[in-house]
Design a protein around this motif. Structure first.
Motif, mmCIF file in Angstrom:
data_model
loop_
_atom_site.group_PDB
_atom_site.id
_atom_site.type_symbol
_atom_site.label_atom_id
_atom_site.label_comp_id
_atom_site.label_asym_id
_atom_site.label_seq_id
_atom_site.Cartn_x
_atom_site.Cartn_y
_atom_site.Cartn_z
ATOM 1 N N ALA A 133 0.825 -1.215 0.000
ATOM 2 C CA ALA A 133 0.000 0.000 0.000
ATOM 3 C C ALA A 133 0.857 1.262 0.000
ATOM 4 C CB ALA A 133 -0.939 -0.007 1.199
ATOM 5 N N THR A 134 2.110 1.160 0.467
ATOM 6 C CA THR A 134 2.958 2.358 0.464
ATOM 7 C C THR A 134 3.186 2.868 -0.959
ATOM 8 O OG1 THR A 134 5.029 1.103 0.321
ATOM 9 C CG2 THR A 134 4.222 1.635 2.516
ATOM 10 N N LEU A 135 3.045 1.976 -1.954
ATOM 11 C CA LEU A 135 3.225 2.409 -3.340
ATOM 12 C C LEU A 135 2.133 3.392 -3.753
ATOM 13 C CD1 LEU A 135 4.204 -0.934 -5.097
ATOM 14 C CD2 LEU A 135 5.692 0.877 -4.308
ATOM 15 N N MET A 136 0.999 3.357 -3.040
ATOM 16 C CA MET A 136 -0.094 4.262 -3.378
ATOM 17 C C MET A 136 -0.010 5.574 -2.596
ATOM 18 S SD MET A 136 -1.594 2.345 -5.506
ATOM 19 C CE MET A 136 -3.334 2.457 -5.839
ATOM 20 N N VAL A 137 0.904 5.660 -1.632
ATOM 21 C CA VAL A 137 1.007 6.879 -0.832
ATOM 22 C C VAL A 137 2.056 7.795 -1.442
ATOM 23 C CG1 VAL A 137 1.479 7.837 1.434
ATOM 24 C CG2 VAL A 137 0.393 5.601 1.250
ATOM 25 N N THR A 169 11.261 1.028 1.919
ATOM 26 C CA THR A 169 11.204 0.601 0.538
ATOM 27 C C THR A 169 10.080 -0.388 0.264
ATOM 28 O OG1 THR A 169 12.431 -0.504 -1.224
ATOM 29 C CG2 THR A 169 13.115 -1.002 1.007
ATOM 30 N N GLY A 170 9.026 0.118 -0.367
ATOM 31 C CA GLY A 170 7.937 -0.755 -0.776
ATOM 32 C C GLY A 170 8.188 -1.340 -2.146
ATOM 33 N N PHE A 171 8.703 -0.492 -3.048
ATOM 34 C CA PHE A 171 8.912 -0.898 -4.439
ATOM 35 C C PHE A 171 9.893 -2.066 -4.559
ATOM 36 C CE2 PHE A 171 11.951 -0.288 -7.946
ATOM 37 C CZ PHE A 171 11.150 -0.726 -8.989
ATOM 38 N N ILE B 54 8.848 2.201 7.309
ATOM 39 C CA ILE B 54 7.582 2.445 6.608
ATOM 40 C C ILE B 54 6.568 3.072 7.559
ATOM 41 C CG2 ILE B 54 5.578 1.268 5.619
ATOM 42 C CD1 ILE B 54 7.511 -0.616 4.193
ATOM 43 N N ALA B 55 6.486 2.510 8.765
ATOM 44 C CA ALA B 55 5.530 3.043 9.740
ATOM 45 C C ALA B 55 5.865 4.496 10.077
ATOM 46 C CB ALA B 55 5.544 2.188 11.009
ATOM 47 N N LEU B 56 7.158 4.757 10.248
ATOM 48 C CA LEU B 56 7.599 6.068 10.707
ATOM 49 C C LEU B 56 7.501 7.144 9.625
ATOM 50 C CD1 LEU B 56 8.609 6.828 13.481
ATOM 51 C CD2 LEU B 56 10.963 6.541 12.669
ATOM 52 N N PHE B 57 7.891 6.811 8.410
ATOM 53 C CA PHE B 57 8.014 7.862 7.385
ATOM 54 C C PHE B 57 6.965 7.794 6.283
ATOM 55 C CE2 PHE B 57 12.383 7.548 9.112
ATOM 56 C CZ PHE B 57 12.436 8.823 9.636
ATOM 57 N N THR B 58 6.154 6.742 6.258
ATOM 58 C CA THR B 58 5.089 6.703 5.259
ATOM 59 C C THR B 58 3.710 6.770 5.909
ATOM 60 O OG1 THR B 58 6.505 5.353 3.852
ATOM 61 C CG2 THR B 58 4.184 5.469 3.268
ATOM 62 N N TYR B 59 3.481 5.958 6.929
ATOM 63 C CA TYR B 59 2.136 5.931 7.524
ATOM 64 C C TYR B 59 1.939 6.991 8.610
ATOM 65 C CZ TYR B 59 0.988 1.792 4.865
ATOM 66 O OH TYR B 59 0.723 0.944 3.840
ATOM 67 N N ARG B 60 2.974 7.186 9.459
ATOM 68 C CA ARG B 60 2.818 8.202 10.500
ATOM 69 C C ARG B 60 2.447 9.567 9.917
ATOM 70 N NH1 ARG B 60 5.849 12.282 12.161
ATOM 71 N NH2 ARG B 60 7.298 11.676 10.533
ATOM 72 N N PRO B 61 3.137 10.018 8.824
ATOM 73 C CA PRO B 61 2.795 11.338 8.277
ATOM 74 C C PRO B 61 1.345 11.470 7.843
ATOM 75 C CG PRO B 61 4.878 10.603 7.391
ATOM 76 C CD PRO B 61 4.311 9.449 8.147
ATOM 77 N N LEU B 62 0.727 10.376 7.375
ATOM 78 C CA LEU B 62 -0.670 10.482 6.946
ATOM 79 C C LEU B 62 -1.565 10.880 8.119
ATOM 80 C CD1 LEU B 62 -1.048 7.368 4.641
ATOM 81 C CD2 LEU B 62 -0.628 9.746 3.998
#
Lengths: 297, 323
Positions: A133-137, A169-171, B54-62
């Motif tokens: 899902a990180t690829l969509m963010v 890194t999701g990709f 991922i939790a810290l820099f992708t999801y937390r900011p949302l």
């Protein structure tokens, strides 16, 4: 018609003999070559124009006539650009950020993908879903909160501050997971029976036989890290810590007259050329990697 | 961590190997064995660092964005006041909002439509088996891997009314260069052209892969039945490409909504090219430093992305032809 299937071999001439009659030749040229050459020129000409302009003096640029070739190929604009912003230093910064950032990302992607494919764990599907899902963010949405966090930790104008938020890194994980799943299970099982632990199975079996996929992930990461713009633009204010794209922006602040395009094009060549060379050398890997479900800009 | 300990905490299960009850000899279905749990630890050691990042820099900011969007907060200030939904009210009632949303929509539709139509045409051209096609494929793809800042500068130079090629060519035929930088609409057109130029090759290569996966027998059968090239394209090739089209549409919309580099370098003040993502940048980092308001715009953009993704998945996927 199905003699050639893969793009890799498509540019070789078909093995069977072909009647080269005049009508056939004309048809090949008009329907095959003319559009092909046009499409190529539309892409290549602006880049050629950039290189030519990088050698033109400001008076040559201001003549308003359409002179294609510069009067001399002396690298005056290149030295001028390097005087205005610390280009050597910017190059080093870009090199450090790109090398460290993409190396760590590749290692993280290998470890995560190996864990997702070969290691027992409950809720693996959920974990993979969260990675995918990180690829969509879009990373742009995260800039302000990450900025507040990194500046709070003292990461403004530091290498780690530039590198750290982009490491997730999701990709790469997605691409390597696909590759690892395609490996024959018997190889891994044989190693397991021989008493090889996960670490040895990963480093001595899975990684060596997945080299092309890992190279693909590495090259795609290198290209993106090199071009990365928004994050380094906001987190770095000290010219000595800027990466090349940010330094290029700095240069546009001082060189903003119509006659300064020679200098700007010289600087652009220095930013763009390394990526073009990497791309020319490894284009098959890069194209394959970027078109396999990549959702990054 | 909770995921690991949870199965072991279910009371009735004793750790395997700790007791010699008959149940311990058979492979118990409830609760992980010691070997399983060693694997769980290995999993955490291997995947953990990436998952934390991922939790810290992708999801937390949302989530942080949603919280920031309720604040009146200047970047760098140590205090912020909670204002509820005032930022959203301000955004949606301001005269700028309409123009920002319109610009975003025009930019997205034009760049996605432009690069898909042209990309498919280029893919058809690249699908010929002639000498040199390998070079052409690489060349057409190359702008996609170049720095957006560099590409933007090259095209600023080409479009420049005084020293640019376009102006020079127009003067050669007795016309004058359009004022690309003084008319906001023309600036938007210019940025759209450059964006399409940069991303065309990506779309073309994906379409090319789609074209090459089409079964040649179908095309030959159509030719035998007397279908011309146009009929074959619209009745057979295009429907068979619909999974590719769906994928390209999804990724292109996501990419266009994130476009930043070209906008920043070609039109820093954003007059005429002010999309949602650009306005979020301007609000936070150019002058006014309004973190809360910027986060509001980011949240609106993210909401839009979520809605678009769901709509596409639900509506379009049903119609897509899968082999």
């Amino acid at each position: 018609m199905t003699a050639v299937l893969t793009p890799a071999t498509a540019d070789q001439p078909p093995p069977r003999p072909r009647p080269l009659s005049r009508t056939n030749l004309v048809a090949t040229i008009t329907t095959g070559y003319v559009p092909l050459v046009l499409a190529t020129l539309v892409v290549v000409l602006p880049l050629v124009w950039m290189v030519l302009a990088s050698f033109k003096t400001s008076s040559e640029l201001l003549t308003q006539r359409l002179d294609v070739l510069p009067s001399s190929f002396a690298p005056t604009n290149y030295t001028t650009a390097a005087d205005r912003v610390p280009f050597g230093r910017l190059f080093l910064n870009s090199l450090v950020v790109t090398a460290v950032g993409s190396a760590i990302k590749v290692v993280l992607a290998i470890m995560t993908a190996y864990a997702l494919v070969f290691v027992r764990f409950p809720f693996k599907k959920v974990v993979f879903g969260l990675v995918l899902a990180t690829l969509m963010v879009p990373p742009q949405v995260s800039v302000v909160p990450n900025y507040v966090l990194i500046v709070g930790l003292g990461g403004a104008n530091t290498y780690w501050g530039i590198i750290l938020p982009g490491l997730a890194t999701g990709f790469g994980t997605f691409l390597l997971r696909q590759q690892f799943m395609s490996l024959p299970a018997s190889i891994i099982e044989a190693a397991e029976l021989d008493g090889a632990g996960h670490w040895r199975r990963m480093t001595q079996i899975v990684v060596p036989i997945s080299t092309p996929a890992i190279a693909t992930v590495a090259l795609v990461n290198i290209v993106f890290e090199w071009n990365e713009y928004l994050w380094p633009l906001v987190i770095v204010t000290d010219p000595d810590m800027m990466t090349l794209p940010v330094g290029l922006t700095l240069l546009t602040n001082s060189e903003n007259g119509a006659d300064s395009y020679g200098i700007l094009m010289a600087a652009t060549v220095m930013v763009v050329l390394p990526v073009l060379l990497v791309f020319a050398a490894f284009q098959r890997y890069i194209v394959a990697g970027l078109t396999q479900g990549a959702v990054k800009d | 961590m909770a995921a690991v300990t949870a199965p072991a905490d279910t009371g009735t299960t004793t750790p395997a190997g700790a007791t010699a009850t008959p149940a311990g000899r058979r492979r118990r279905r409830r609760g992980p064995s010691a070997r399983d749990r060693r694997d769980y630890l290995v999993f955490i050691a291997l995947a953990g660092p990436n998952l934390v990042l991922i939790a810290l820099f992708t999801y937390r900011p949302l989530f942080e964005n949603i919280y920031y969007s309720t604040l009146n907060w200047t970047l760098g200030a140590t205090t912020a006041t909670s204002v509820g939904l005032a930022n959203y009210r301000e955004f949606f009632t301001s005269p700028d909002a309409a123009s920002i949303l319109t610009t975003t929509a025009v930019f997205t539709v034009a760049t996605v439509g432009g690069s898909m139509v042209l990309g498919l045409m280029v893919a058809l051209v690249l699908n010929r088996r002639v000498r040199g096609v390998g070079f052409a494929r690489a060349a057409v793809f190359s702008p996609f891997v170049l720095s957006g800042v560099g590409v933007g500068l090259v095209w600023l130079f080409i479009f420049d009314p005084v020293v640019g090629v376009i102006g020079a060519l127009l003067r050669a035929v007795g016309r004058t260069s359009p004022e690309w930088f003084n008319d906001p609409t023309l600036t938007l057109v210019m940025v759209i052209i450059v964006y399409v130029w940069k991303n065309l090759g990506y779309v073309a290569v994906i379409y090319l892969a789609g074209l090459q996966s089409i079964n040649k027998d179908l095309l030959e059968a159509a030719a035998i039945d007397g279908a011309g090239p146009r009929r074959t394209f619209f009745s057979i090739v295009l429907p068979l490409l619909s999974p590719t089209t769906f994928f390209v549409l999804l990724t292109s919309i996501l990419n266009s909504l994130q476009a930043f580099d070209l906008l920043r370098i070609m039109n820093p003040l954003g007059r005429g090219t002010n999309t949602l993502i650009y306005e979020a940048y301007l609000q936070a980092f150019a002058g006014s430093n309004r973190v809360g308001y910027s986060a509001t715009i980011s949240t609106v953009l993210f909401g839009l992305l979520v809605v678009l993704t769901i709509v596409q998945l639900v509506l379009l996927e049903r119609r897509v032809h899968y082999r």
